[in-house]
Design a protein around this motif. Structure first.
Motif, PDB file in Angstrom:
ATOM      1  N   ILE A 126     108.438 -67.777 129.474  1.00  0.00           N
ATOM      2  CA  ILE A 126     107.415 -66.863 129.995  1.00  0.00           C
ATOM      3  C   ILE A 126     107.810 -65.420 129.739  1.00  0.00           C
ATOM      4  CG2 ILE A 126     106.480 -65.921 132.160  1.00  0.00           C
ATOM      5  CD1 ILE A 126     106.283 -68.915 133.058  1.00  0.00           C
ATOM      6  N   HIS A 127     109.055 -65.057 130.054  1.00  0.00           N
ATOM      7  CA  HIS A 127     109.477 -63.673 129.833  1.00  0.00           C
ATOM      8  C   HIS A 127     109.510 -63.344 128.344  1.00  0.00           C
ATOM      9  CE1 HIS A 127     110.019 -62.606 133.956  1.00  0.00           C
ATOM     10  NE2 HIS A 127     110.845 -63.612 134.172  1.00  0.00           N
ATOM     11  N   GLN A 128     109.898 -64.300 127.523  1.00  0.00           N
ATOM     12  CA  GLN A 128     109.897 -64.091 126.070  1.00  0.00           C
ATOM     13  C   GLN A 128     108.463 -63.779 125.598  1.00  0.00           C
ATOM     14  OE1 GLN A 128     112.319 -64.039 123.716  1.00  0.00           O
ATOM     15  NE2 GLN A 128     110.828 -63.749 122.087  1.00  0.00           N
ATOM     16  N   ALA A 129     107.524 -64.610 125.983  1.00  0.00           N
ATOM     17  CA  ALA A 129     106.135 -64.437 125.544  1.00  0.00           C
ATOM     18  C   ALA A 129     105.492 -63.191 126.143  1.00  0.00           C
ATOM     19  CB  ALA A 129     105.323 -65.676 125.902  1.00  0.00           C
ATOM     20  N   ALA A 130     105.786 -62.921 127.412  1.00  0.00           N
ATOM     21  CA  ALA A 130     105.153 -61.793 128.094  1.00  0.00           C
ATOM     22  C   ALA A 130     105.652 -60.447 127.574  1.00  0.00           C
ATOM     23  CB  ALA A 130     105.387 -61.892 129.602  1.00  0.00           C
ATOM     24  N   PHE A 131     106.944 -60.361 127.237  1.00  0.00           N
ATOM     25  CA  PHE A 131     107.508 -59.071 126.865  1.00  0.00           C
ATOM     26  C   PHE A 131     107.596 -58.840 125.366  1.00  0.00           C
ATOM     27  CE2 PHE A 131     108.883 -59.381 131.272  1.00  0.00           C
ATOM     28  CZ  PHE A 131     108.583 -58.106 131.726  1.00  0.00           C
ATOM     29  N   ALA A 132     107.531 -59.876 124.552  1.00  0.00           N
ATOM     30  CA  ALA A 132     107.670 -59.720 123.096  1.00  0.00           C
ATOM     31  C   ALA A 132     106.710 -58.684 122.506  1.00  0.00           C
ATOM     32  CB  ALA A 132     107.516 -61.064 122.397  1.00  0.00           C
ATOM     33  N   PRO A 133     105.449 -58.624 122.938  1.00  0.00           N
ATOM     34  CA  PRO A 133     104.537 -57.636 122.344  1.00  0.00           C
ATOM     35  C   PRO A 133     104.950 -56.175 122.578  1.00  0.00           C
ATOM     36  CG  PRO A 133     103.294 -59.337 123.484  1.00  0.00           C
ATOM     37  CD  PRO A 133     104.743 -59.542 123.843  1.00  0.00           C
ATOM     38  N   GLY A 169     104.267 -68.126 135.809  1.00  0.00           N
ATOM     39  CA  GLY A 169     104.714 -66.783 136.146  1.00  0.00           C
ATOM     40  C   GLY A 169     106.022 -66.803 136.899  1.00  0.00           C
ATOM     41  N   HIS A 170     106.719 -65.668 136.859  1.00  0.00           N
ATOM     42  CA  HIS A 170     108.015 -65.556 137.536  1.00  0.00           C
ATOM     43  C   HIS A 170     108.233 -64.110 137.984  1.00  0.00           C
ATOM     44  CE1 HIS A 170     112.455 -64.699 137.432  1.00  0.00           C
ATOM     45  NE2 HIS A 170     112.407 -65.730 138.258  1.00  0.00           N
ATOM     46  N   ILE A 171     108.892 -63.979 139.124  1.00  0.00           N
ATOM     47  CA  ILE A 171     109.326 -62.674 139.637  1.00  0.00           C
ATOM     48  C   ILE A 171     110.644 -62.884 140.358  1.00  0.00           C
ATOM     49  CG2 ILE A 171     108.165 -62.893 141.877  1.00  0.00           C
ATOM     50  CD1 ILE A 171     107.480 -59.897 141.704  1.00  0.00           C
ATOM     51  N   CYS A 172     111.489 -61.865 140.317  1.00  0.00           N
ATOM     52  CA  CYS A 172     112.692 -61.952 141.149  1.00  0.00           C
ATOM     53  C   CYS A 172     113.014 -60.590 141.741  1.00  0.00           C
ATOM     54  CB  CYS A 172     113.884 -62.522 140.380  1.00  0.00           C
ATOM     55  SG  CYS A 172     114.449 -61.585 138.981  1.00  0.00           S
ATOM     56  N   LEU A 173     113.605 -60.657 142.907  1.00  0.00           N
ATOM     57  CA  LEU A 173     114.158 -59.495 143.589  1.00  0.00           C
ATOM     58  C   LEU A 173     115.651 -59.734 143.700  1.00  0.00           C
ATOM     59  CD1 LEU A 173     111.598 -59.182 146.534  1.00  0.00           C
ATOM     60  CD2 LEU A 173     111.675 -57.781 144.488  1.00  0.00           C
ATOM     61  N   THR A 174     116.434 -58.706 143.404  1.00  0.00           N
ATOM     62  CA  THR A 174     117.889 -58.820 143.472  1.00  0.00           C
ATOM     63  C   THR A 174     118.442 -57.684 144.317  1.00  0.00           C
ATOM     64  OG1 THR A 174     117.987 -57.658 141.345  1.00  0.00           O
ATOM     65  CG2 THR A 174     118.179 -60.057 141.287  1.00  0.00           C
ATOM     66  N   ARG A 175     119.684 -57.854 144.744  1.00  0.00           N
ATOM     67  CA  ARG A 175     120.326 -56.853 145.594  1.00  0.00           C
ATOM     68  C   ARG A 175     120.662 -55.612 144.776  1.00  0.00           C
ATOM     69  NH1 ARG A 175     119.349 -56.054 149.999  1.00  0.00           N
ATOM     70  NH2 ARG A 175     119.982 -58.073 150.826  1.00  0.00           N
ATOM     71  N   ALA A 176     120.193 -54.486 145.257  1.00  0.00           N
ATOM     72  CA  ALA A 176     120.480 -53.184 144.657  1.00  0.00           C
ATOM     73  C   ALA A 176     121.049 -52.299 145.768  1.00  0.00           C
ATOM     74  CB  ALA A 176     119.204 -52.592 144.059  1.00  0.00           C
ATOM     75  N   GLY A 177     121.216 -51.040 145.494  1.00  0.00           N
ATOM     76  CA  GLY A 177     121.753 -50.162 146.519  1.00  0.00           C
ATOM     77  C   GLY A 177     121.258 -48.740 146.385  1.00  0.00           C
ATOM     78  N   LEU A 200     109.132 -59.140 136.193  1.00  0.00           N
ATOM     79  CA  LEU A 200     107.916 -59.872 136.559  1.00  0.00           C
ATOM     80  C   LEU A 200     107.265 -60.272 135.249  1.00  0.00           C
ATOM     81  CD1 LEU A 200     105.377 -60.704 138.248  1.00  0.00           C
ATOM     82  CD2 LEU A 200     104.665 -58.300 138.102  1.00  0.00           C
ATOM     83  N   GLY A 201     107.025 -61.554 135.073  1.00  0.00           N
ATOM     84  CA  GLY A 201     106.391 -62.020 133.844  1.00  0.00           C
ATOM     85  C   GLY A 201     105.353 -63.090 134.117  1.00  0.00           C
ATOM     86  N   VAL A 202     104.261 -63.032 133.369  1.00  0.00           N
ATOM     87  CA  VAL A 202     103.196 -64.034 133.445  1.00  0.00           C
ATOM     88  C   VAL A 202     102.900 -64.494 132.025  1.00  0.00           C
ATOM     89  CG1 VAL A 202     100.791 -64.483 134.085  1.00  0.00           C
ATOM     90  CG2 VAL A 202     102.219 -63.019 135.538  1.00  0.00           C
TER      91      VAL A 202
END
Length: 172
Positions: free
Chosen positions: A17-24, A63-71, A83-85
């Motif tokens: 999904i991320h490959q296809a969503a972001f490649a363009p 679709g996929h989304i993730c939240l990770t620990r930041a500071g 975030l990718g669809v």
């Protein structure tokens, strides 16, 4: 559509999904870094499995989304992305549903702030504002024009300063 936590079996579909969503968005058929970013995040201390979500149409991950620990200085906050669809399902509300689900889950976990670098026109609909408005700036000055934050219920206005993504974001 169903939104649920990612499982190990979802990893190949998420990468596709991320490959296809972001490649363009990349020139000369360059491989987008987002699939590798998700893989690196999964093995990083910032990974939060409860906040990596997939959208399913029937039994297919779309679709996929993730939240990770930041500071922000000493304060723990969250970073949204990627975030990718799947391109065949874009503009159908799946991305919006994923963002709403991720923000709701983060709020339920008493998180205070979510930061991201992304399209201000897209993310404003979810309550994201320019970080500078709340005294939060990215640690990479080039990101300033697209850096946004979303205060959640546990937000404390004293949380100001420089936003730092998890380490894998800097390897892109």
């Amino acid at each position: 559509m169903l939104i649920r936590r990612e499982t190990p079996a979802d990893a190949p579909a998420i990468a596709a999904i991320h490959q296809a969503a972001f490649a363009p968005h990349y020139a000369d058929d360059a491989l987008p870094p987002e699939p590798a970013l998700v893989e690196k995040l999964r093995t990083d201390e910032s990974w939060m499995p409860t906040l990596s979500l997939v959208a399913l149409e029937y039994d297919t991950v779309v679709g996929h989304i993730c939240l990770t620990r930041a500071g922000i200085g000493p304060f723990p906050v969250l970073a949204l992305g990627p975030l990718g669809v799947d391109p065949e399902n874009q503009k159908s509300g799946i991305g919006s549903a994923l963002v709403h689900a991720a923000l709701g889950a983060a709020d339920a976990l008493d998180e205070s702030v979510v930061g991201l670098v992304g399209d201000p026109d897209y993310y404003a609909r979810f309550g994201f504002v320019p970080g500078l408005r709340l005294g939060i700036v990215p640690d990479e000055p080039d990101w300033a024009s697209h850096f946004q934050v979303r205060p959640l219920t546990a937000y404390d206005p004293a949380v100001t300063g420089e936003f730092r993504y998890p380490a894998p974001f800097y390897d892109l």
